[in-house]
Design a protein around this motif. Structure first.
Motif, PDB file in Angstrom:
ATOM      1  N   GLY A  89      25.760 -43.271 -13.798  1.00 55.09           N
ATOM      2  CA  GLY A  89      26.486 -43.499 -15.045  1.00 55.09           C
ATOM      3  C   GLY A  89      25.597 -43.964 -16.171  1.00 55.09           C
ATOM      4  O   GLY A  89      26.081 -44.479 -17.180  1.00 55.09           O
ATOM      5  N   GLY A  90      24.289 -43.770 -16.018  1.00 56.50           N
ATOM      6  CA  GLY A  90      23.344 -44.204 -17.031  1.00 56.50           C
ATOM      7  C   GLY A  90      23.093 -43.158 -18.104  1.00 56.50           C
ATOM      8  O   GLY A  90      23.888 -42.221 -18.285  1.00 56.50           O
ATOM      9  N   ILE A  91      21.951 -43.295 -18.784  1.00 51.25           N
ATOM     10  CA  ILE A  91      21.616 -42.446 -19.930  1.00 51.25           C
ATOM     11  C   ILE A  91      20.262 -41.798 -19.679  1.00 51.25           C
ATOM     12  O   ILE A  91      19.250 -42.492 -19.513  1.00 51.25           O
ATOM     13  CB  ILE A  91      21.570 -43.274 -21.232  1.00 51.25           C
ATOM     14  N   SER A  92      20.216 -40.464 -19.641  1.00 47.76           N
ATOM     15  CA  SER A  92      18.973 -39.733 -19.407  1.00 47.76           C
ATOM     16  C   SER A  92      18.541 -39.023 -20.679  1.00 47.76           C
ATOM     17  O   SER A  92      19.359 -38.410 -21.364  1.00 47.76           O
ATOM     18  CB  SER A  92      19.156 -38.725 -18.271  1.00 47.76           C
ATOM     19  N   ILE A  93      17.234 -39.104 -20.983  1.00 51.28           N
ATOM     20  CA  ILE A  93      16.695 -38.538 -22.231  1.00 51.28           C
ATOM     21  C   ILE A  93      15.451 -37.719 -21.923  1.00 51.28           C
ATOM     22  O   ILE A  93      14.463 -38.228 -21.376  1.00 51.28           O
ATOM     23  CB  ILE A  93      16.355 -39.655 -23.240  1.00 51.28           C
ATOM     24  N   THR A 113      15.598 -55.172 -19.034  1.00 48.28           N
ATOM     25  CA  THR A 113      14.407 -55.143 -18.197  1.00 48.28           C
ATOM     26  C   THR A 113      13.686 -53.832 -18.465  1.00 48.28           C
ATOM     27  O   THR A 113      14.270 -52.756 -18.358  1.00 48.28           O
ATOM     28  CB  THR A 113      14.767 -55.237 -16.703  1.00 48.28           C
ATOM     29  N   LEU A 114      12.410 -53.928 -18.826  1.00 53.70           N
ATOM     30  CA  LEU A 114      11.615 -52.754 -19.187  1.00 53.70           C
ATOM     31  C   LEU A 114      10.695 -52.365 -18.042  1.00 53.70           C
ATOM     32  O   LEU A 114      10.086 -53.215 -17.396  1.00 53.70           O
ATOM     33  CB  LEU A 114      10.777 -53.051 -20.434  1.00 53.70           C
ATOM     34  N   GLY A 115      10.595 -51.066 -17.797  1.00 49.23           N
ATOM     35  CA  GLY A 115       9.653 -50.549 -16.806  1.00 49.23           C
ATOM     36  C   GLY A 115       8.987 -49.283 -17.309  1.00 49.23           C
ATOM     37  O   GLY A 115       9.605 -48.493 -18.021  1.00 49.23           O
ATOM     38  N   ILE A 116       7.721 -49.116 -16.965  1.00 43.80           N
ATOM     39  CA  ILE A 116       6.984 -47.888 -17.275  1.00 43.80           C
ATOM     40  C   ILE A 116       6.725 -47.185 -15.952  1.00 43.80           C
ATOM     41  O   ILE A 116       6.125 -47.760 -15.043  1.00 43.80           O
ATOM     42  CB  ILE A 116       5.653 -48.184 -17.986  1.00 43.80           C
ATOM     43  N   ILE A 117       7.181 -45.936 -15.829  1.00 45.14           N
ATOM     44  CA  ILE A 117       7.070 -45.188 -14.579  1.00 45.14           C
ATOM     45  C   ILE A 117       6.311 -43.895 -14.846  1.00 45.14           C
ATOM     46  O   ILE A 117       6.686 -43.111 -15.710  1.00 45.14           O
ATOM     47  CB  ILE A 117       8.462 -44.951 -13.953  1.00 45.14           C
ATOM     48  N   SER A 118       5.230 -43.680 -14.101  1.00 42.80           N
ATOM     49  CA  SER A 118       4.294 -42.619 -14.460  1.00 42.80           C
ATOM     50  C   SER A 118       3.599 -42.041 -13.231  1.00 42.80           C
ATOM     51  O   SER A 118       3.610 -42.646 -12.150  1.00 42.80           O
ATOM     52  CB  SER A 118       3.239 -43.208 -15.418  1.00 42.80           C
ATOM     53  N   GLY A 119       2.980 -40.877 -13.417  1.00 45.85           N
ATOM     54  CA  GLY A 119       2.156 -40.306 -12.373  1.00 45.85           C
ATOM     55  C   GLY A 119       0.792 -40.960 -12.300  1.00 45.85           C
ATOM     56  O   GLY A 119       0.025 -40.718 -11.361  1.00 45.85           O
ATOM     57  N   ARG A 120       0.458 -41.781 -13.264  1.00 41.32           N
ATOM     58  CA  ARG A 120      -0.840 -42.467 -13.271  1.00 41.32           C
ATOM     59  C   ARG A 120      -0.931 -43.520 -12.170  1.00 41.32           C
ATOM     60  O   ARG A 120       0.085 -44.018 -11.679  1.00 41.32           O
ATOM     61  CB  ARG A 120      -1.062 -43.149 -14.621  1.00 41.32           C
ATOM     62  N   VAL A 121      -2.164 -43.877 -11.836  1.00 38.49           N
ATOM     63  CA  VAL A 121      -2.394 -44.990 -10.916  1.00 38.49           C
ATOM     64  C   VAL A 121      -1.820 -46.258 -11.539  1.00 38.49           C
ATOM     65  O   VAL A 121      -1.938 -46.485 -12.751  1.00 38.49           O
ATOM     66  CB  VAL A 121      -3.904 -45.163 -10.659  1.00 38.49           C
ATOM     67  N   LEU A 122      -1.214 -47.092 -10.721  1.00 42.30           N
ATOM     68  CA  LEU A 122      -0.552 -48.288 -11.230  1.00 42.30           C
ATOM     69  C   LEU A 122      -1.489 -49.167 -12.046  1.00 42.30           C
ATOM     70  O   LEU A 122      -1.135 -49.652 -13.120  1.00 42.30           O
ATOM     71  CB  LEU A 122       0.055 -49.073 -10.061  1.00 42.30           C
ATOM     72  N   LEU A 174      15.634 -50.285 -18.623  1.00 40.36           N
ATOM     73  CA  LEU A 174      15.046 -49.254 -19.482  1.00 40.36           C
ATOM     74  C   LEU A 174      13.725 -48.806 -18.870  1.00 40.36           C
ATOM     75  O   LEU A 174      12.758 -49.567 -18.812  1.00 40.36           O
ATOM     76  CB  LEU A 174      14.822 -49.818 -20.887  1.00 40.36           C
ATOM     77  N   LEU A 175      13.678 -47.554 -18.406  1.00 45.06           N
ATOM     78  CA  LEU A 175      12.497 -47.010 -17.756  1.00 45.06           C
ATOM     79  C   LEU A 175      11.962 -45.826 -18.556  1.00 45.06           C
ATOM     80  O   LEU A 175      12.720 -44.934 -18.942  1.00 45.06           O
ATOM     81  CB  LEU A 175      12.833 -46.564 -16.330  1.00 45.06           C
ATOM     82  N   ILE A 176      10.649 -45.829 -18.803  1.00 46.59           N
ATOM     83  CA  ILE A 176      10.051 -44.836 -19.701  1.00 46.59           C
ATOM     84  C   ILE A 176       8.793 -44.269 -19.060  1.00 46.59           C
ATOM     85  O   ILE A 176       7.929 -45.013 -18.575  1.00 46.59           O
ATOM     86  CB  ILE A 176       9.699 -45.463 -21.069  1.00 46.59           C
ATOM     87  N   PHE A 215      16.645 -43.760 -18.934  1.00 48.60           N
ATOM     88  CA  PHE A 215      15.360 -43.209 -18.506  1.00 48.60           C
ATOM     89  C   PHE A 215      14.898 -42.107 -19.451  1.00 48.60           C
ATOM     90  O   PHE A 215      15.622 -41.152 -19.734  1.00 48.60           O
ATOM     91  CB  PHE A 215      15.471 -42.667 -17.081  1.00 48.60           C
ATOM     92  N   PHE A 216      13.651 -42.249 -19.924  1.00 45.55           N
ATOM     93  CA  PHE A 216      12.996 -41.254 -20.776  1.00 45.55           C
ATOM     94  C   PHE A 216      11.918 -40.541 -19.960  1.00 45.55           C
ATOM     95  O   PHE A 216      11.065 -41.202 -19.355  1.00 45.55           O
ATOM     96  CB  PHE A 216      12.281 -41.921 -21.956  1.00 45.55           C
ATOM     97  N   GLY A 217      11.915 -39.199 -19.971  1.00 44.79           N
ATOM     98  CA  GLY A 217      10.862 -38.442 -19.304  1.00 44.79           C
ATOM     99  C   GLY A 217      10.646 -37.106 -19.977  1.00 44.79           C
ATOM    100  O   GLY A 217      11.479 -36.667 -20.778  1.00 44.79           O
ATOM    101  N   ASP A 218       9.528 -36.457 -19.640  1.00 43.62           N
ATOM    102  CA  ASP A 218       9.196 -35.220 -20.359  1.00 43.62           C
ATOM    103  C   ASP A 218       8.782 -34.054 -19.476  1.00 43.62           C
ATOM    104  O   ASP A 218       8.452 -32.979 -19.974  1.00 43.62           O
ATOM    105  CB  ASP A 218       8.036 -35.499 -21.338  1.00 43.62           C
ATOM    106  N   ASP A 219       8.793 -34.226 -18.143  1.00 44.10           N
ATOM    107  CA  ASP A 219       8.215 -33.178 -17.308  1.00 44.10           C
ATOM    108  C   ASP A 219       9.053 -32.959 -16.053  1.00 44.10           C
ATOM    109  O   ASP A 219      10.005 -33.704 -15.777  1.00 44.10           O
ATOM    110  CB  ASP A 219       6.778 -33.561 -16.927  1.00 44.10           C
ATOM    111  N   VAL A 220       8.656 -31.960 -15.277  1.00 47.40           N
ATOM    112  CA  VAL A 220       9.386 -31.597 -14.059  1.00 47.40           C
ATOM    113  C   VAL A 220       9.474 -32.780 -13.098  1.00 47.40           C
ATOM    114  O   VAL A 220      10.488 -32.955 -12.416  1.00 47.40           O
ATOM    115  CB  VAL A 220       8.694 -30.398 -13.369  1.00 47.40           C
ATOM    116  N   THR A 221       8.434 -33.601 -13.029  1.00 49.43           N
ATOM    117  CA  THR A 221       8.434 -34.750 -12.119  1.00 49.43           C
ATOM    118  C   THR A 221       9.464 -35.804 -12.507  1.00 49.43           C
ATOM    119  O   THR A 221       9.702 -36.733 -11.744  1.00 49.43           O
ATOM    120  CB  THR A 221       7.043 -35.399 -12.073  1.00 49.43           C
ATOM    121  N   ASP A 222      10.063 -35.656 -13.687  1.00 51.77           N
ATOM    122  CA  ASP A 222      11.085 -36.610 -14.141  1.00 51.77           C
ATOM    123  C   ASP A 222      12.507 -36.155 -13.828  1.00 51.77           C
ATOM    124  O   ASP A 222      13.450 -36.919 -14.005  1.00 51.77           O
ATOM    125  CB  ASP A 222      10.957 -36.835 -15.653  1.00 51.77           C
ATOM    126  N   TYR A 223      12.664 -34.917 -13.373  1.00 53.71           N
ATOM    127  CA  TYR A 223      14.005 -34.362 -13.192  1.00 53.71           C
ATOM    128  C   TYR A 223      14.853 -35.154 -12.195  1.00 53.71           C
ATOM    129  O   TYR A 223      16.038 -35.384 -12.418  1.00 53.71           O
ATOM    130  CB  TYR A 223      13.930 -32.903 -12.733  1.00 53.71           C
TER     131      TYR A 223
END
Length: 268
Positions: A227-231, A61-70, A23-25, A209-217
């Motif tokens: 075969g996963g789930i995109s939101i 397994t949870l992960g947070i994926i972002s444009g922010r500094v790690l 699960l990546l958000i 995977f959950f995302g909200d912007d062009v960088t998530d496409y």
């Protein structure tokens, strides 16, 4: 795209049936609302508690994926034992996984110098916020007066044009922000695939995977291809880029709470 909350029982049942779930958000605009200044985007206690509850399930397994500094991302979420992917996946840390993109690492001094040049040239543009994120940089213009946007764009484009033309950097535009990155074939999609391949599972996990912007496409495409789930967190009236949509971070929380409660109860 389908409204996720209207068919949450079907999606949750599919997640629960999976042998393992990755699960990546995304963070900004997904777990937290978009705010005027990046430092104001704080994770609410209720969302953090929900994420913490999800990590207690051994099949997830949870992960947070972002444009922010790690480091910034880790401090804001502050949940131990999960995966953090910063700078759009150019840097990744978590149990059993550590990665920094080698090309981006070499480009770091140049990005720092470029950030200083942009900051100096835009000093008279009130509301322009330049973030030096080490491996990348961001120019936020949400607070810039409409009357100065044309000037901001002119100055910014003049500075970056030779480096884009020479293939040293690439630039993308998000929600009132320009993202400047090394010209490397790597983004959230490649990062998601890397995470899935480098964690030790007997079988390929179900990726969500959950995302909200062009960088998530490209992340959506990677997840869909597996075969996963995109939101997509953007609302029904947007161009279809994922399988499901949610209107807001509040709806993200609602779905994650449903998922968490289902795991706790043992229901399906």
């Amino acid at each position: 795209m389908k409204a996720l909350l209207s068919c949450s029982n079907v999606v949750v049942a599919r997640i629960k049936r999976a042998e393992h779930v990755l699960l990546l958000i995304d963070y900004d605009g997904t777990l937290t609302p978009i705010v005027e200044r990046p430092e104001l985007a704080k994770l609410s206690l209720q969302v953090k508690e929900c994420l913490q509850n999800l990590t207690e399930n051994p099949s997830l397994t949870l992960g947070i994926i972002s444009g922010r500094v790690l480091e910034d991302l880790r401090e804001r979420v502050s949940i131990k034992g999960i995966i953090y992917a910063g700078n759009h996946g150019l840097e990744i840390e978590g149990p059993g996984i550590t990665y920094v993109n080698p090309v981006a690492k070499k480009t770091k001094p140049f990005i720092c110098s470029l950030c200083q040049d942009i900051s100096r040239e835009l000093a008279d543009i009130r509301g322009a916020i330049i973030e030096d994120k080490g491996l990348t940089l961001s120019l936020h213009y949400r607070l810039v007066d409409e009357a100065q946007l044309e000037e901001l764009n002119r100055i910014f484009c003049n500075i970056i044009k030779p480096f884009v033309t020479s293939g040293k950097i690439k630039v993308s535009e998000g929600k009132r922000v320009y993202e400047v990155k090394p010209a490397v074939d790597w983004g959230k999609g490649k990062a998601i695939a890397f995470i899935a391949q480098n964690l030790k599972w007997k079988r390929e996990p179900l990726m969500v995977f959950f995302g909200d912007d062009v960088t998530d496409y490209d992340g959506f495409r990677t997840v869909d291809d597996s075969g996963g789930i995109s939101i997509y967190v953007a609302g029904e009236d947007t161009e279809p880029v994922a399988q499901y949509f949610l209107d807001s971070p509040e709806e993200v929380y609602q779905f994650l709470r449903i998922l968490s409660e289902t795991f706790k109860s043992g229901g399906s």
